[in-house]
Write an enzyme that holds these catalytic residues in place. Structure first.
Site, mmCIF file in Angstrom:
data_model
loop_
_atom_site.group_PDB
_atom_site.id
_atom_site.type_symbol
_atom_site.label_atom_id
_atom_site.label_comp_id
_atom_site.label_asym_id
_atom_site.label_seq_id
_atom_site.Cartn_x
_atom_site.Cartn_y
_atom_site.Cartn_z
ATOM 1 N N HIS B 192 0.837 -1.200 0.000
ATOM 2 C CA HIS B 192 0.000 0.000 0.000
ATOM 3 C C HIS B 192 0.866 1.241 0.000
ATOM 4 O O HIS B 192 2.020 1.206 0.418
ATOM 5 C CB HIS B 192 -1.014 0.024 1.150
ATOM 6 C CG HIS B 192 -0.494 0.062 2.557
ATOM 7 N ND1 HIS B 192 0.347 -0.880 3.092
ATOM 8 C CD2 HIS B 192 -0.728 0.937 3.574
ATOM 9 C CE1 HIS B 192 0.587 -0.600 4.372
ATOM 10 N NE2 HIS B 192 -0.048 0.517 4.688
ATOM 11 N N GLU B 239 6.084 -2.105 5.646
ATOM 12 C CA GLU B 239 5.730 -2.691 6.949
ATOM 13 C C GLU B 239 5.829 -4.208 6.943
ATOM 14 O O GLU B 239 5.793 -4.830 8.013
ATOM 15 C CB GLU B 239 4.307 -2.270 7.338
ATOM 16 C CG GLU B 239 4.201 -0.794 7.684
ATOM 17 C CD GLU B 239 2.760 -0.363 7.962
ATOM 18 O OE1 GLU B 239 2.575 0.702 8.559
ATOM 19 O OE2 GLU B 239 1.816 -1.100 7.591
#
Ligand SMILES: [Fe+2]
Lengths: 117, 278
Positions: B192, B239
């Site tokens: 993302h 992440e």
């Protein structure tokens, strides 16, 4: 100081040492939005609150014009800007995406859905 | 002896906090993500872990840029959820697994990982959402050890370094003298990107390859630099480093108990995996 050329990725601004140096006051203000009292104080007088944190003219202009790409150019880190966008201005990430890509929110959401196909 | 009984990795989109708060689990938009969790609830009910070691990244709650550690560990007796400015309702605080946390901390530093030690700690959605997804009543039946990885300020710790820290955490858990069943959590990703002209970038092909690698080739993603990961997975896709820390804790093979993947939740390719050491 001569520094090595940085690798850039088109359309993907990196929050690195230069950005952290440039944006410290702006990010510190956004960090303050972890508290509701501070969010309310910002809303009551945006420019005064920006000045309290020592934001410069370019940063204040990017705030008052809701210029998301501009906020990134003046050193905003997205995790801090997210507190401004979500917690203070009530924008969600599709609003923010639309603002940065020049799409409507529906177009931006359709692009996300299309990525799953 | 302490033993790792599983690895649970999941995305941690802030909007999930609101969805949980408003009970939108069956809403058509959210359902594909929340449907990943009943099999995990069954597993938790059966296996009953005692301690969660959660590998995640802080987004400007416990840490700000005035002091930004690359790696940190929480040894606090209580891990506190509070206003983080994103409009996510806070949750009941989490008991810290102090003995294990101090043991891992000592062990990591002796193993050349220079941890920042937190005897007080606030935990943001990256820590709290996986917990609330696993235990929706928010009555935590476990104690926790937070392990925090910098994904805020580049350069980030390399994927290789993150995996190696996971290995060191795994060794520390294996040498903890008390009996405890440990569940390792990896929180974040997958692809993302929130900021920039490329906002909304998602890379399904990479994500599926990465999820496969968690089982079949755990070190595959360690070949990539932080900027490689931005290019391939988006600025916040990095992440996945937390998944690598988590995967590194189990030296041998793992089997998949459950795996789900859905695009999009908010701007994110949302993925959940539950792995068990074989
Ligand atoms: Fe995140």
């Amino acid at each position: 100081m001569n520094r090595p050329q940085k690798r850039t990725i088109p359309g993907a601004p990196i929050f690195d040492s230069d950005a952290a140096r440039r944006g410290y006051a702006l990010n510190k203000m956004c960090y303050s939005f972890n508290s509701k009292a501070n969010r309310d104080e910002f809303v009551s007088d945006e420019v005064a609150y920006c000045k309290k944190f020592g934001l410069d003219e370019a940063q204040i202009k990017a705030i008052t014009t809701r210029d998301v790409l501009g906020l990134i150019r003046v050193g905003g880190g997205v995790y801090f800007l997210g507190k401004l966008a979500g917690g203070v201005l009530g924008l969600d990430m599709q609003d923010i995406g639309a603002l940065q890509t020049g799409m409507t929110k529906d177009e931006f959401k359709a692009k996300l859905v299309a990525a799953g196909h | 002896m302490a033993k790792i009984v599983g690895i649970m990795t999941t995305s941690h989109v802030p909007a999930l906090g609101r969805a949980i708060h408003l009970n939108l689990q069956q809403d058509p938009y959210w359902k594909p993500f929340f449907d990943g969790f009943p099999p995990i609830h069954e597993w938790l009910e059966r296996v009953k872990p005692d301690i969660v070691v959660s590998c995640y990244n802080d987004h400007g709650l416990n840490f700000f840029l005035d002091k930004q550690p690359t790696f940190a560990i929480g040894t606090a007796p209580e891990l506190i959820s509070t206003d983080e400015g994103w409009g996510i309702p806070s949750m009941p605080s989490f008991p810290g697994a102090e003995d294990l946390a101090w043991h891992i901390r000592d062990s990591l530093i002796r193993d050349d990982f220079d941890m920042l030690t937190c005897q007080e700690m606030l935990v943001d959605h990256a820590f709290t959402l996986p917990m609330a997804l696993m235990w929706p009543d928010q009555k935590w039946p476990v104690k926790s050890v937070p392990v925090c990885v910098n994904t805020v300020l580049f350069p980030l710790p390399s994927a290789r370094r993150c995996f190696k820290m996971g290995e060191a955490i795994g060794r520390a858990i294996a040498s903890f003298p008390e009996d405890a069943k440990v569940l390792v959590v990896g929180s974040g990703g997958l692809s993302h990107q929130l900021e920039g002209e490329r906002a909304g970038f998602i890379n399904k092909e990479f994500d599926l390859k990465f999820m496969d690698s968690m089982v079949n080739d755990p070190q595959w993603a360690t070949q990539f630099s932080d900027l490689d990961l931005v290019e391939k997975t988006g600025n916040e896709g990095v992440e996945l480093l937390n998944w690598l820390v988590a995967r590194g804790t189990v030296p041998g093979p793992v089997k998949v108990v459950h795996s789900s993947f859905h695009i999009p939740i908010s701007n994110t390719a949302a993925a959940t995996m539950l792995l068990e050491p074989v």
